[in-house]
Design a protein around this motif. Structure first.
Motif, PDB file in Angstrom:
ATOM      1  N   ASP A  71       0.844  -1.187   0.000  1.00  0.00           N
ATOM      2  CA  ASP A  71       0.000   0.000   0.000  1.00  0.00           C
ATOM      3  C   ASP A  71       0.886   1.246   0.000  1.00  0.00           C
ATOM      4  N   VAL A  72       0.366   2.329  -0.571  1.00  0.00           N
ATOM      5  CA  VAL A  72       1.076   3.609  -0.564  1.00  0.00           C
ATOM      6  C   VAL A  72       0.109   4.705  -0.126  1.00  0.00           C
ATOM      7  N   VAL A  73       0.575   5.564   0.782  1.00  0.00           N
ATOM      8  CA  VAL A  73      -0.153   6.777   1.148  1.00  0.00           C
ATOM      9  C   VAL A  73       0.764   7.945   0.851  1.00  0.00           C
ATOM     10  N   SER A  74       0.304   8.884   0.018  1.00  0.00           N
ATOM     11  CA  SER A  74       1.131  10.012  -0.407  1.00  0.00           C
ATOM     12  C   SER A  74       0.594  11.315   0.163  1.00  0.00           C
ATOM     13  N   SER A  75       1.368  11.928   1.064  1.00  0.00           N
ATOM     14  CA  SER A  75       0.986  13.237   1.626  1.00  0.00           C
ATOM     15  C   SER A  75       2.169  14.189   1.488  1.00  0.00           C
ATOM     16  N   LEU A  76       2.704  14.254   0.285  1.00  0.00           N
ATOM     17  CA  LEU A  76       3.892  15.065   0.021  1.00  0.00           C
ATOM     18  C   LEU A  76       3.561  16.546  -0.098  1.00  0.00           C
ATOM     19  N   GLY A  77       4.576  17.375   0.095  1.00  0.00           N
ATOM     20  CA  GLY A  77       4.406  18.809  -0.085  1.00  0.00           C
ATOM     21  C   GLY A  77       4.425  19.551   1.232  1.00  0.00           C
ATOM     22  N   PHE A  78       3.795  20.701   1.266  1.00  0.00           N
ATOM     23  CA  PHE A  78       3.724  21.517   2.467  1.00  0.00           C
ATOM     24  C   PHE A  78       2.296  21.994   2.634  1.00  0.00           C
ATOM     25  N   SER A  79       1.953  22.386   3.841  1.00  0.00           N
ATOM     26  CA  SER A  79       0.564  22.760   4.121  1.00  0.00           C
ATOM     27  C   SER A  79       0.323  24.262   4.054  1.00  0.00           C
ATOM     28  N   TRP A  80       1.398  25.079   3.973  1.00  0.00           N
ATOM     29  CA  TRP A  80       1.171  26.521   3.987  1.00  0.00           C
ATOM     30  C   TRP A  80       2.230  27.250   3.172  1.00  0.00           C
ATOM     31  N   TRP A  81       1.811  28.304   2.498  1.00  0.00           N
ATOM     32  CA  TRP A  81       2.694  29.213   1.769  1.00  0.00           C
ATOM     33  C   TRP A  81       1.992  30.546   1.671  1.00  0.00           C
ATOM     34  N   GLN A  82       2.664  31.610   2.057  1.00  0.00           N
ATOM     35  CA  GLN A  82       2.082  32.946   1.964  1.00  0.00           C
ATOM     36  C   GLN A  82       3.191  33.921   1.604  1.00  0.00           C
ATOM     37  N   GLY A  83       3.712  33.749   0.409  1.00  0.00           N
ATOM     38  CA  GLY A  83       4.835  34.555  -0.032  1.00  0.00           C
ATOM     39  C   GLY A  83       4.466  35.911  -0.598  1.00  0.00           C
ATOM     40  N   GLY A  84       3.165  36.151  -0.821  1.00  0.00           N
ATOM     41  CA  GLY A  84       2.750  37.440  -1.357  1.00  0.00           C
ATOM     42  C   GLY A  84       1.989  37.295  -2.662  1.00  0.00           C
ATOM     43  N   PRO A  85       1.428  38.375  -3.171  1.00  0.00           N
ATOM     44  CA  PRO A  85       0.652  38.328  -4.420  1.00  0.00           C
ATOM     45  C   PRO A  85       1.561  38.005  -5.609  1.00  0.00           C
ATOM     46  N   VAL A 128       7.235  26.098  -5.783  1.00  0.00           N
ATOM     47  CA  VAL A 128       5.943  25.663  -5.261  1.00  0.00           C
ATOM     48  C   VAL A 128       5.415  24.464  -6.057  1.00  0.00           C
ATOM     49  N   VAL A 129       5.446  24.571  -7.387  1.00  0.00           N
ATOM     50  CA  VAL A 129       4.929  23.485  -8.229  1.00  0.00           C
ATOM     51  C   VAL A 129       5.802  22.240  -8.092  1.00  0.00           C
ATOM     52  N   GLU A 130       7.104  22.428  -8.004  1.00  0.00           N
ATOM     53  CA  GLU A 130       8.003  21.291  -7.837  1.00  0.00           C
ATOM     54  C   GLU A 130       7.713  20.560  -6.535  1.00  0.00           C
ATOM     55  N   THR A 131       7.484  21.315  -5.471  1.00  0.00           N
ATOM     56  CA  THR A 131       7.247  20.709  -4.163  1.00  0.00           C
ATOM     57  C   THR A 131       5.908  19.999  -4.100  1.00  0.00           C
ATOM     58  N   LEU A 132       4.868  20.609  -4.658  1.00  0.00           N
ATOM     59  CA  LEU A 132       3.530  20.039  -4.544  1.00  0.00           C
ATOM     60  C   LEU A 132       3.186  19.049  -5.660  1.00  0.00           C
ATOM     61  N   LEU A 133       3.571  19.353  -6.890  1.00  0.00           N
ATOM     62  CA  LEU A 133       3.183  18.502  -8.020  1.00  0.00           C
ATOM     63  C   LEU A 133       4.281  17.560  -8.470  1.00  0.00           C
ATOM     64  N   PHE A 134       5.463  18.092  -8.745  1.00  0.00           N
ATOM     65  CA  PHE A 134       6.528  17.259  -9.312  1.00  0.00           C
ATOM     66  C   PHE A 134       6.871  16.085  -8.399  1.00  0.00           C
ATOM     67  N   SER A 135       6.979  16.334  -7.096  1.00  0.00           N
ATOM     68  CA  SER A 135       7.333  15.247  -6.175  1.00  0.00           C
ATOM     69  C   SER A 135       6.239  14.189  -6.127  1.00  0.00           C
ATOM     70  N   THR A 136       4.982  14.638  -6.211  1.00  0.00           N
ATOM     71  CA  THR A 136       3.855  13.694  -6.212  1.00  0.00           C
ATOM     72  C   THR A 136       3.886  12.832  -7.473  1.00  0.00           C
ATOM     73  N   PHE A 137       4.174  13.465  -8.622  1.00  0.00           N
ATOM     74  CA  PHE A 137       4.247  12.726  -9.884  1.00  0.00           C
ATOM     75  C   PHE A 137       5.438  11.767  -9.919  1.00  0.00           C
ATOM     76  N   VAL A 138       6.615  12.263  -9.560  1.00  0.00           N
ATOM     77  CA  VAL A 138       7.831  11.435  -9.634  1.00  0.00           C
ATOM     78  C   VAL A 138       7.713  10.214  -8.723  1.00  0.00           C
TER      79      VAL A 138
END
Length: 243
Positions: free
Chosen positions: A86-100, A112-122
């Protein structure tokens, strides 16, 4: 197959969300493997889980976010545990507030995309083949509701990254409609904290972990999306025998 015969790979298992899931799985008798780039986070996880379950926890230092790194640690994982059920994937971070957006750079967006999407895909590409063809196996994504709305000013890139992960999960459900492995998603529309760092409306990571462990244990129907909005939803998930 009993829980003691199942080996769960918890991607992101050393984080706030993941550690609650790891503890709950171990308490239910599963064997659990966790990979992290930082040995200090793995040491904290080992200290966090119930002492009586430590022998069922395997930790490895490695990078599941790069294609080269994930293949190296994948071989080390299989050597250490023999199999993954079984695999459970909870990769990434829960908060980011770097500005507009107008104050950010392409480098910021890429991170941001690398941390949340790329790692999940790879990681999915590397580990999904281990469970894909087994109808008794599960692959569960833990995602956030930040991808569906701007949480507050300055969090726009968090929405972009989280939305890309939500879209990726949808693509997998529709591209692989008949895959034997139970392919599911838990979407959390609330903040998650540890008992000492809670805020109004937050979910306790231990209670969330118990709900996710219950879903893994009973091998919920495939291609399900379980939405969690509040603590009451966690209790419902734990009590239900089927979704």
């Amino acid at each position: 197959m009993s829980n003691s015969e199942r080996v769960v790979l918890a991607l992101g298992g050393a984080g706030t969300v993941g550690s609650g899931i790891v503890k709950a799985l171990l308490d239910k008798g599963f064997k659990v493997a966790v990979i992290s780039r930082e040995s200090s986070r793995l040491e904290r996880l080992q200290s966090f889980v119930s002492p009586s379950t430590k022998e069922n926890l395997t930790t490895l230092v490695g990078d599941v976010g790069s294609e080269g790194g994930v293949e190296t640690v994948k071989q080390a994982l299989l050597k250490a545990v023999g199999k993954v059920t079984d695999v459970v994937s909870s990769l990434g971070f829960s908060w980011w507030q770097g500005g507009p957006p107008h104050t950010q750079s392409v480098k910021d967006l890429h991170w941001v995309v690398e941390t949340l999407l790329f790692s999940t895909f790879v990681s999915w590409k590397a580990f999904f083949p281990l469970v894909r063809d087994d109808s008794s196996s599960t692959y569960t994504f833990i995602t956030g509701g930040a991808g569906e709305k701007l949480l507050m000013p300055g969090t726009g890139f968090l929405t972009v990254g989280a939305a890309s992960t939500l879209a990726f999960c949808q693509v997998l459900r529709e591209e692989y409609p008949e895959v034997p492995c139970k392919l599911n998603q838990v979407k959390i529309n609330a903040g998650v904290g540890t008992p000492g760092r809670m805020a109004p409306g937050f979910l306790d990571h231990l209670e969330l972990g118990e709900a996710v462990a219950a879903l893994v244990e009973r091998r919920s129907p495939s291609h399900s999306v379980v939405t969690i909005n509040c603590p009451a939803d966690l209790k419902t998930v734990c009590l239900e025998r089927s979704l």
